[in-house]
Scaffold this motif. Structure first.
Motif, mmCIF file in Angstrom:
data_model
loop_
_atom_site.group_PDB
_atom_site.id
_atom_site.type_symbol
_atom_site.label_atom_id
_atom_site.label_comp_id
_atom_site.label_asym_id
_atom_site.label_seq_id
_atom_site.Cartn_x
_atom_site.Cartn_y
_atom_site.Cartn_z
ATOM 1 N N PRO A 199 64.283 -25.534 -49.205
ATOM 2 C CA PRO A 199 64.901 -25.648 -47.882
ATOM 3 C C PRO A 199 66.029 -26.672 -47.835
ATOM 4 C CG PRO A 199 62.837 -26.854 -47.926
ATOM 5 C CD PRO A 199 63.018 -26.247 -49.296
ATOM 6 N N ARG A 200 66.921 -26.461 -46.878
ATOM 7 C CA ARG A 200 67.963 -27.440 -46.598
ATOM 8 C C ARG A 200 68.307 -27.374 -45.118
ATOM 9 N NH1 ARG A 200 73.267 -26.475 -45.958
ATOM 10 N NH2 ARG A 200 73.956 -24.332 -46.032
ATOM 11 N N ILE A 201 68.739 -28.487 -44.589
ATOM 12 C CA ILE A 201 69.147 -28.556 -43.186
ATOM 13 C C ILE A 201 70.602 -28.100 -43.129
ATOM 14 C CG2 ILE A 201 69.487 -30.055 -41.194
ATOM 15 C CD1 ILE A 201 67.268 -31.861 -42.466
ATOM 16 N N ALA A 202 70.816 -26.931 -42.547
ATOM 17 C CA ALA A 202 72.145 -26.318 -42.551
ATOM 18 C C ALA A 202 73.022 -26.807 -41.404
ATOM 19 C CB ALA A 202 72.022 -24.801 -42.497
ATOM 20 N N ASP A 203 72.403 -27.100 -40.265
ATOM 21 C CA ASP A 203 73.208 -27.506 -39.116
ATOM 22 C C ASP A 203 72.349 -28.277 -38.123
ATOM 23 O OD1 ASP A 203 75.471 -27.773 -37.547
ATOM 24 O OD2 ASP A 203 75.546 -25.682 -36.914
ATOM 25 N N ILE A 204 73.000 -29.150 -37.391
ATOM 26 C CA ILE A 204 72.381 -29.889 -36.285
ATOM 27 C C ILE A 204 73.435 -29.958 -35.187
ATOM 28 C CG2 ILE A 204 71.440 -32.103 -35.507
ATOM 29 C CD1 ILE A 204 70.545 -32.600 -38.411
ATOM 30 N N TYR A 205 73.065 -29.510 -33.999
ATOM 31 C CA TYR A 205 74.012 -29.567 -32.888
ATOM 32 C C TYR A 205 73.247 -29.686 -31.576
ATOM 33 C CZ TYR A 205 72.942 -24.541 -32.624
ATOM 34 O OH TYR A 205 72.301 -23.328 -32.540
ATOM 35 N N ALA A 206 73.969 -30.006 -30.509
ATOM 36 C CA ALA A 206 73.339 -30.210 -29.200
ATOM 37 C C ALA A 206 74.039 -29.362 -28.149
ATOM 38 C CB ALA A 206 73.409 -31.682 -28.811
ATOM 39 N N LYS A 207 73.303 -29.072 -27.089
ATOM 40 C CA LYS A 207 73.825 -28.374 -25.914
ATOM 41 C C LYS A 207 73.262 -29.042 -24.671
ATOM 42 C CE LYS A 207 74.520 -23.809 -27.942
ATOM 43 N NZ LYS A 207 74.264 -22.376 -27.786
ATOM 44 N N LYS A 208 73.801 -28.688 -23.532
ATOM 45 C CA LYS A 208 73.335 -29.223 -22.247
ATOM 46 C C LYS A 208 73.394 -30.748 -22.225
ATOM 47 C CE LYS A 208 71.363 -25.245 -20.563
ATOM 48 N NZ LYS A 208 71.589 -24.663 -19.302
ATOM 49 N N GLY A 209 74.520 -31.289 -22.702
ATOM 50 C CA GLY A 209 74.708 -32.734 -22.678
ATOM 51 C C GLY A 209 73.714 -33.497 -23.539
ATOM 52 N N GLY A 210 73.190 -32.835 -24.575
ATOM 53 C CA GLY A 210 72.232 -33.490 -25.465
ATOM 54 C C GLY A 210 70.782 -33.277 -25.076
ATOM 55 N N ALA A 211 70.549 -32.616 -23.936
ATOM 56 C CA ALA A 211 69.171 -32.371 -23.506
ATOM 57 C C ALA A 211 68.456 -31.401 -24.446
ATOM 58 C CB ALA A 211 69.145 -31.828 -22.077
ATOM 59 N N LEU A 212 69.226 -30.495 -25.051
ATOM 60 C CA LEU A 212 68.671 -29.574 -26.041
ATOM 61 C C LEU A 212 69.402 -29.784 -27.351
ATOM 62 C CD1 LEU A 212 68.400 -26.259 -23.983
ATOM 63 C CD2 LEU A 212 66.576 -27.888 -24.529
ATOM 64 N N GLN A 213 68.636 -30.048 -28.391
ATOM 65 C CA GLN A 213 69.197 -30.232 -29.719
ATOM 66 C C GLN A 213 68.653 -29.138 -30.628
ATOM 67 O OE1 GLN A 213 69.146 -34.542 -30.793
ATOM 68 N NE2 GLN A 213 68.081 -34.653 -28.830
ATOM 69 N N PHE A 214 69.474 -28.714 -31.554
ATOM 70 C CA PHE A 214 69.123 -27.595 -32.419
ATOM 71 C C PHE A 214 69.218 -28.032 -33.873
ATOM 72 C CE2 PHE A 214 70.515 -26.019 -28.428
ATOM 73 C CZ PHE A 214 69.781 -24.865 -28.181
ATOM 74 N N VAL A 215 68.200 -27.657 -34.642
ATOM 75 C CA VAL A 215 68.192 -27.914 -36.079
ATOM 76 C C VAL A 215 68.057 -26.562 -36.763
ATOM 77 C CG1 VAL A 215 67.015 -29.021 -38.019
ATOM 78 C CG2 VAL A 215 67.147 -30.197 -35.807
ATOM 79 N N VAL A 216 69.026 -26.223 -37.598
ATOM 80 C CA VAL A 216 69.016 -24.968 -38.336
ATOM 81 C C VAL A 216 68.612 -25.282 -39.775
ATOM 82 C CG1 VAL A 216 70.370 -22.982 -39.095
ATOM 83 C CG2 VAL A 216 70.862 -24.064 -36.881
ATOM 84 N N LYS A 217 67.522 -24.662 -40.220
ATOM 85 C CA LYS A 217 67.029 -24.876 -41.588
ATOM 86 C C LYS A 217 67.114 -23.560 -42.346
ATOM 87 C CE LYS A 217 62.651 -25.760 -42.167
ATOM 88 N NZ LYS A 217 61.835 -24.844 -42.921
#
Length: 145
Positions: A99-117
């Protein structure tokens, strides 16, 4: 607390697992399928497609990588999962998930954060079996809404 975005691109430790026929039968029963042994007339018991997701869960603390990013597991939702298959795997195969962490990003002013593995699964000889991608959604209760 924001997820540590500097982890984007980081490789995580690989996990190896030898697929046992009994585990495949148990998995088939758990998901409501017939015993896979009955559909393997050539004696080669195939690995069901979504079984590959569980390889990384075979380690003592499968979510330690998230804790290392500062993620509170109480705020995690498994948002998406996809599979791209390259070859069949069978009982007796030793599979390695890398595995590797492909992406990390946020939406809704940082209230929702996303980690793509992204996880590459291959036999122990390097033959590709599948590529998995999962998207985790982390709610940050401290973020402004």
């Amino acid at each position: 607390m924001p997820v540590d975005a500097s982890a984007k691109g980081r490789s995580l430790p690989p996990v190896a697992m030898t697929v046992e026929a009994g585990r495949l039968a148990f998995f088939a029963k758990a998901i409501g399928q017939a015993d896979p042994r009955s559909s393997a007339p050539d004696g080669r018991l195939p690995v069901p497609p979504t079984f590959l997701f569980g390889i990384e869960l075979e380690q003592p603390d499968p979510f330690a990588w998230l804790a290392g990013l500062g993620v509170d597991l109480r705020h995690v939702l498994h948002g998406e999962q996809s599979f791209t298959y390259h070859s069949m795997a069978y009982a007796g195969d030793t599979l390695v998930a890398s595995p590797r962490i492909a992406d990390i990003y946020a939406k809704k002013g940082g209230a929702l954060q996303f980690v793509v593995k992204q996880t590459a699964v291959a036999r122990d000889d390097g033959t590709p079996v599948a590529d998995l991608e999962s998207v985790l959604v982390i709610r940050d209760p401290e973020a402004a809404r």
